[in-house]
Design a protein around this motif. Structure first.
Motif, PDB file in Angstrom:
ATOM      1  N   SER A   2       0.832  -1.199   0.000  1.00 58.62           N
ATOM      2  CA  SER A   2       0.000   0.000   0.000  1.00 58.62           C
ATOM      3  C   SER A   2       0.866   1.248   0.000  1.00 58.62           C
ATOM      4  CB  SER A   2      -0.933  -0.014   1.215  1.00 58.62           C
ATOM      5  OG  SER A   2      -0.209  -0.361   2.378  1.00 58.62           O
ATOM      6  N   THR A   3       0.283   2.384  -0.400  1.00 56.01           N
ATOM      7  CA  THR A   3       1.054   3.624  -0.520  1.00 56.01           C
ATOM      8  C   THR A   3       1.282   4.261   0.843  1.00 56.01           C
ATOM      9  OG1 THR A   3      -0.976   4.870  -0.878  1.00 56.01           O
ATOM     10  CG2 THR A   3       0.206   4.079  -2.833  1.00 56.01           C
ATOM     11  N   CYS A   4       2.319   5.102   0.935  1.00 58.91           N
ATOM     12  CA  CYS A   4       2.628   5.828   2.163  1.00 58.91           C
ATOM     13  C   CYS A   4       3.452   7.058   1.807  1.00 58.91           C
ATOM     14  CB  CYS A   4       3.392   4.947   3.152  1.00 58.91           C
ATOM     15  SG  CYS A   4       5.004   4.427   2.559  1.00 58.91           S
ATOM     16  N   LYS A   5       3.533   7.993   2.721  1.00 56.56           N
ATOM     17  CA  LYS A   5       4.369   9.177   2.538  1.00 56.56           C
ATOM     18  C   LYS A   5       5.793   8.853   2.978  1.00 56.56           C
ATOM     19  CE  LYS A   5       0.490  12.257   3.659  1.00 56.56           C
ATOM     20  NZ  LYS A   5      -0.013  13.242   4.642  1.00 56.56           N
ATOM     21  N   ILE A   6       6.780   9.391   2.253  1.00 50.89           N
ATOM     22  CA  ILE A   6       8.188   9.147   2.589  1.00 50.89           C
ATOM     23  C   ILE A   6       8.879  10.482   2.860  1.00 50.89           C
ATOM     24  CG2 ILE A   6      10.398   8.212   1.818  1.00 50.89           C
ATOM     25  CD1 ILE A   6       8.930   6.273   0.057  1.00 50.89           C
ATOM     26  N   HIS A   7       9.476  10.588   4.044  1.00 50.56           N
ATOM     27  CA  HIS A   7      10.334  11.727   4.353  1.00 50.56           C
ATOM     28  C   HIS A   7      11.731  11.416   3.803  1.00 50.56           C
ATOM     29  CE1 HIS A   7       7.647  13.701   7.400  1.00 50.56           C
ATOM     30  NE2 HIS A   7       7.161  12.465   7.459  1.00 50.56           N
ATOM     31  N   ARG A 347      13.727  17.151  14.610  1.00 50.81           N
ATOM     32  CA  ARG A 347      12.284  16.897  14.586  1.00 50.81           C
ATOM     33  C   ARG A 347      11.838  16.955  13.128  1.00 50.81           C
ATOM     34  NH1 ARG A 347       9.362  21.075  17.694  1.00 50.81           N
ATOM     35  NH2 ARG A 347       9.569  19.757  19.538  1.00 50.81           N
ATOM     36  N   LEU A 348      11.132  15.925  12.694  1.00 53.87           N
ATOM     37  CA  LEU A 348      10.723  15.834  11.298  1.00 53.87           C
ATOM     38  C   LEU A 348       9.552  16.761  11.003  1.00 53.87           C
ATOM     39  CD1 LEU A 348      10.977  11.977  10.849  1.00 53.87           C
ATOM     40  CD2 LEU A 348      12.593  13.700  10.078  1.00 53.87           C
ATOM     41  N   GLY A 349       9.471  17.200   9.746  1.00 51.42           N
ATOM     42  CA  GLY A 349       8.400  18.097   9.332  1.00 51.42           C
ATOM     43  C   GLY A 349       7.075  17.375   9.202  1.00 51.42           C
ATOM     44  N   SER A 350       6.008  18.151   9.097  1.00 53.28           N
ATOM     45  CA  SER A 350       4.669  17.575   8.916  1.00 53.28           C
ATOM     46  C   SER A 350       4.065  18.123   7.626  1.00 53.28           C
ATOM     47  CB  SER A 350       3.771  17.918  10.105  1.00 53.28           C
ATOM     48  OG  SER A 350       3.700  19.314  10.297  1.00 53.28           O
ATOM     49  N   THR A 351       3.319  17.295   6.939  1.00 49.55           N
ATOM     50  CA  THR A 351       2.769  17.678   5.633  1.00 49.55           C
ATOM     51  C   THR A 351       1.388  18.299   5.774  1.00 49.55           C
ATOM     52  OG1 THR A 351       1.844  15.457   5.356  1.00 49.55           O
ATOM     53  CG2 THR A 351       4.036  15.871   4.433  1.00 49.55           C
ATOM     54  N   ALA A 352       1.070  19.110   4.796  1.00 48.62           N
ATOM     55  CA  ALA A 352      -0.268  19.714   4.749  1.00 48.62           C
ATOM     56  C   ALA A 352      -1.295  18.642   4.384  1.00 48.62           C
ATOM     57  CB  ALA A 352      -0.286  20.837   3.723  1.00 48.62           C
ATOM     58  N   LYS A 353      -2.473  18.763   4.945  1.00 47.62           N
ATOM     59  CA  LYS A 353      -3.521  17.789   4.662  1.00 47.62           C
ATOM     60  C   LYS A 353      -4.106  18.035   3.270  1.00 47.62           C
ATOM     61  CE  LYS A 353      -4.862  16.893   9.439  1.00 47.62           C
ATOM     62  NZ  LYS A 353      -5.962  16.923  10.440  1.00 47.62           N
ATOM     63  N   VAL A 354      -4.243  16.950   2.537  1.00 53.95           N
ATOM     64  CA  VAL A 354      -4.829  17.034   1.198  1.00 53.95           C
ATOM     65  C   VAL A 354      -5.957  16.020   1.090  1.00 53.95           C
ATOM     66  CG1 VAL A 354      -2.736  17.870   0.080  1.00 53.95           C
ATOM     67  CG2 VAL A 354      -3.095  15.416   0.303  1.00 53.95           C
ATOM     68  N   SER A 355      -6.855  16.248   0.170  1.00 49.36           N
ATOM     69  CA  SER A 355      -7.980  15.327  -0.012  1.00 49.36           C
ATOM     70  C   SER A 355      -7.481  14.012  -0.602  1.00 49.36           C
ATOM     71  CB  SER A 355      -9.022  15.947  -0.942  1.00 49.36           C
ATOM     72  OG  SER A 355      -8.455  16.203  -2.210  1.00 49.36           O
ATOM     73  N   PRO A 356      -8.055  12.897  -0.187  1.00 49.52           N
ATOM     74  CA  PRO A 356      -7.610  11.586  -0.694  1.00 49.52           C
ATOM     75  C   PRO A 356      -7.684  11.463  -2.213  1.00 49.52           C
ATOM     76  CG  PRO A 356      -9.103  11.335   1.181  1.00 49.52           C
ATOM     77  CD  PRO A 356      -9.128  12.787   0.801  1.00 49.52           C
ATOM     78  N   HIS A 365       4.630  16.223  -1.463  1.00 41.25           N
ATOM     79  CA  HIS A 365       3.731  16.885  -0.527  1.00 41.25           C
ATOM     80  C   HIS A 365       4.361  18.169  -0.006  1.00 41.25           C
ATOM     81  CE1 HIS A 365       0.863  13.479   0.009  1.00 41.25           C
ATOM     82  NE2 HIS A 365       1.914  12.775  -0.378  1.00 41.25           N
ATOM     83  N   GLN A 366       3.560  19.201   0.139  1.00 36.47           N
ATOM     84  CA  GLN A 366       4.025  20.452   0.740  1.00 36.47           C
ATOM     85  C   GLN A 366       4.144  20.273   2.253  1.00 36.47           C
ATOM     86  OE1 GLN A 366       4.944  23.376  -0.684  1.00 36.47           O
ATOM     87  NE2 GLN A 366       4.726  22.421  -2.691  1.00 36.47           N
ATOM     88  N   LEU A 367       5.224  20.842   2.837  1.00 35.36           N
ATOM     89  CA  LEU A 367       5.423  20.753   4.279  1.00 35.36           C
ATOM     90  C   LEU A 367       4.812  21.960   4.974  1.00 35.36           C
ATOM     91  CD1 LEU A 367       9.123  19.494   4.614  1.00 35.36           C
ATOM     92  CD2 LEU A 367       7.041  18.214   5.093  1.00 35.36           C
ATOM     93  N   GLU A 368       3.963  21.709   5.976  1.00 37.62           N
ATOM     94  CA  GLU A 368       3.447  22.794   6.815  1.00 37.62           C
ATOM     95  C   GLU A 368       4.510  23.247   7.805  1.00 37.62           C
ATOM     96  OE1 GLU A 368      -0.119  21.572   8.751  1.00 37.62           O
ATOM     97  OE2 GLU A 368      -1.404  22.438   7.208  1.00 37.62           O
TER      98      GLU A 368
END
Length: 687
Positions: A2-7, A347-356, A365-368
């Motif tokens: 399954s897909t996932c976000k990668i830092h 401390r790792l960054g966090s991504t902006a929430k996007v619609s599925p 992904h853009q970082l907030e």
């Protein structure tokens, strides 16, 4: 999968550590490599080369020459000592002083019974090699100028040395010089420096010098046989092939050139003619070693290059630290990066929430919130870090050097990082391996000692580590601990040694009884390079240096059916890989998925898919789709168990941050090369 976000972490900026010298031991197939920070890496090159162990360097030491005598390792340098290293404790075992100041070079005779050292003041020291020490034998006549290189002849009766403008032949029996052979100069006022020597099977001396010349000398007559202007700058390294028919040379001009021995028809005498040349490095080459038909070269850029011809093969191993050099703290979303003499906590960054609906494989992904460096922790006196560990909430940090162990409490209060020294003192000067359990309640240390391996368990309290007890690994089970890991439930501790043994300890019993239950997997002929335990199944997956993969169920104490079926179905493309697997993780959402990676590639094994044929090519998956780079039909490829998931440059770490996010730590090759000194400027194509 399954897909996932990668830092993708690219701020791990290691300094390139240049290689000063190499030495190869043919029986054990071990390659010793010394770097400019005075650390020594012992590489196992029997299969896919990997760093078996690292002896931490000390700033006050110096390593100018390194040498195997059987399975024993010695070095010498400008501090004027000859240390012998204990490859179990990874420390200096014995040390002998040299007469005549700083030492530049060393060599041992063919019988491995006598060691010769060349010094700054122009003295040759010889030492008798006994089973447990070096015994000083004699000092030769003083010569004018330093001795930069030294070699024994094949009979053990003569010693050859190289210095400024001169090659000397010495009697090993009387200690007097027999011949003094003088080199010519390119410029009248510029000395010619003999940097390196080699000796052929018929005792012909091969020398490389600062003129860029490769020369052949007759030690019996004291005359020059032939000379070749092989390079445009200093020749720093020369070596012979195993059959003594090829000479390889390189140096400041980094092109590796070969000269082949032929017998001329007219005279019937041997002659050396120029063979192939290859540019394996961009910077100075300082060391060359021929090992079982493969040429190993290294120098200023820090890469270890393995090359052969024919067929034309080149593999370059980057100057990275021995794994593990990164640790993810899942609870605090932090990552600890290990450098030579300091630690960094980010401390790792966090991504902006996007619609599925807008998410697709391969998108950025853009970082907030940008990654933030919370801490840089330097060692006392710039000592090299041997091992380090951090708890999952990043509130307890431990590291060990050769002389001390430090425990720190760390926290972020109102945006301010606070670091305090823990008042608890671990009663050990150095710890070779340490790790926290996945639940964060246990801290474990391992020390390889001469006659036993000591495993010590500590309970992690709020601001304290309380010792629970210790036990010794049975020498029949584990000799030199190389890898160690916990099971995800923190109940089992698994350790592997450098000889292919793997033992499993029930540490939940050790807490209460001090005598944990232990059992072993069948011993294998190769050393493991990576292992991990799966969350729910408690399957232990191990990959060895010859790329064999096994899966062992800890609860049932037997290999799984998948493991048994896999042994005869491993693809040839998989077995032929040049890099070892360095890390294994699992997909938390699919127990059939095993993810593993080496220096450049992430592989996925799907146990629910069909095992490939041995000749089948491993398909590559890009952005969730199989690419057309195989002869197989696409539909059958997508059902193949082995797949290439992603390509990197120098991937040092890959792990899950949570069930939806992964962390990949990569070292950019350009950032390594940017820190290197300028290369030799040469004219190409008449420019």
């Amino acid at each position: 999968m399954s897909t996932c976000k990668i830092h993708n972490i690219r701020f791990y900026n290691l300094e390139p550590r240049s290689v000063t010298c190499l030495s190869y031991e043919s029986k054990t197939r071990k390659l010793a490599l010394a770097r400019n920070d005075n650390s020594i890496e012992v590489w196992n090159v029997g299969n896919a080369p990997f760093v078996e162990c690292t002896i931490a360097g000390k700033p006050e030491n110096s390593i100018e020459s390194i040498l195997w005598i059987g399975s024993r390792l010695f070095s010498t340098g400008l501090h004027g000592m000859i240390p012998e290293y204990d490859l179990t404790t990874l420390s200096v075992k014995n040390e002998v002083a040299v007469t005549g100041g700083a030492a530049w070079c060393m060599d041992v005779n063919q019988k491995k019974s006598c060691l010769a050292i060349g010094t700054e003041d122009g003295y040759i020291n010889t030492f008798t090699v006994t089973s447990d020490a070096l015994i000083y034998e004699r000092i030769f006549d003083k010569q004018k100028g330093r001795i930069l290189c030294i070699k024994w002849d094949n009979t053990g009766e003569m010693i050859y040395t190289g210095s400024t403008d001169t090659i000397r032949v010495w009697s090993a029996i009387s200690g007097h010089a027999i011949h003094k052979m003088t080199t010519s100069r390119k410029e009248a006022k510029k000395e010619t420096i003999i940097w390196c020597l080699a000796v052929t099977d018929d005792n012909v001396i091969v020398s490389g010098d600062s003129r860029g010349c490769l020369s052949f000398w007759d030690p019996h007559m004291g005359t020059l046989i032939e000379s070749h202007e092989s390079h445009s700058a200093d020749v720093l390294a020369v070596t012979l092939s195993q059959d003594m028919n090829i000479v390889y040379c390189a140096g400041v001009d980094p092109v590796v050139r070969s000269f082949c021995k032929i017998i001329t028809k007219s005279t019937g005498k041997p002659q050396w003619v120029k063979g192939i040349e290859r540019k394996l490095h961009a910077h100075d080459v300082r060391a060359l070693v021929d090992a079982d038909g493969k040429l190993y070269s290294a120098g200023v850029d820090g890469y270890l290059a393995q090359s052969s011809y024919p067929p034309k093969v080149l593999v370059k191993y980057p100057p990275l630290l021995q794994p593990p050099c990164a640790t993810v703290c899942r609870k605090s979303r932090c990552i600890l990066l290990r450098y030579t003499n300091f630690l960094e906590l980010w401390r790792l960054g966090s991504t902006a929430k996007v619609s599925p609906e807008s998410v697709h494989p391969g998108m950025f992904h853009q970082l907030e919130e940008e990654p933030m460096k919370l801490l840089q922790l330097k060692t006392k006196g710039d000592e090299n870090i041997i091992s380090c560990a951090i708890n999952k909430d990043s509130k307890t940090i431990v590291y060990s050097t050769d002389s001390h162990v430090r425990v720190f409490n760390f926290d972020v209060v109102d945006g301010d990082a606070q670091l305090s020294r823990n008042d608890f003192d671990i009663p050990s000067s150095r710890i070779q391996k340490m790790l926290f359990s996945p639940n964060g309640k246990l801290f474990l240390t391992i020390n390889n000692e001469k006659k036993k391996n000591t495993v010590t368990l500590y309970k992690v309290e709020k601001k304290h580590l309380r010792q629970l007890g210790s036990f010794h690994t049975n020498r029949e089970f584990i000799v030199h601990v190389g890898l160690a890991c916990f099971s995800p439930d923190s109940k089992y501790f698994v350790c592997a040694d450098r000889d292919g043994r793997i033992a499993i300890y029930n540490v939940s019993e050790a807490v209460s009884t001090d005598a944990p239950a232990v059992w072993c997997l069948p011993k294998y002929s190769c050393a493991p390079t990576a292992m991990a335990v799966q969350q729910d199944t408690l399957n232990l997956v191990v990959v060895y240096s010859d790329h064999k993969i096994v899966e062992y169920n800890i609860q049932q104490r037997q290999y799984t059916n998948f493991s048994n079926n896999l042994q005869s179905r491993l693809p040839k493309q998989w077995l032929a890989r040049s890099f070892p697997i360095t890390n294994i993780i699992f997909d938390p959402r699919n127990e059939n998925i095993i993810i593993m990676h080496d220096d450049s590639t992430v592989y996925v094994i799907n146990k629910s898919n069909e095992l490939p044929e041995k000749e089948a090519k491993i398909p590559k998956r890009e952005n969730g789709e199989i690419t057309e780079d195989s002869n197989s039909i696409l539909s059958s490829q997508s059902q193949q168990a082995f797949q290439v998931l992603k390509k990197y440059k120098h991937l040092v770490y890959l792990n899950w941050l949570n069930d939806e996010e992964m962390v990949a730590v990569e070292v950019n090759p350009i950032s390594l090369s940017e820190k290197l000194p300028p290369t030799l400027k040469q004219k190409w194509f008449g420019v």
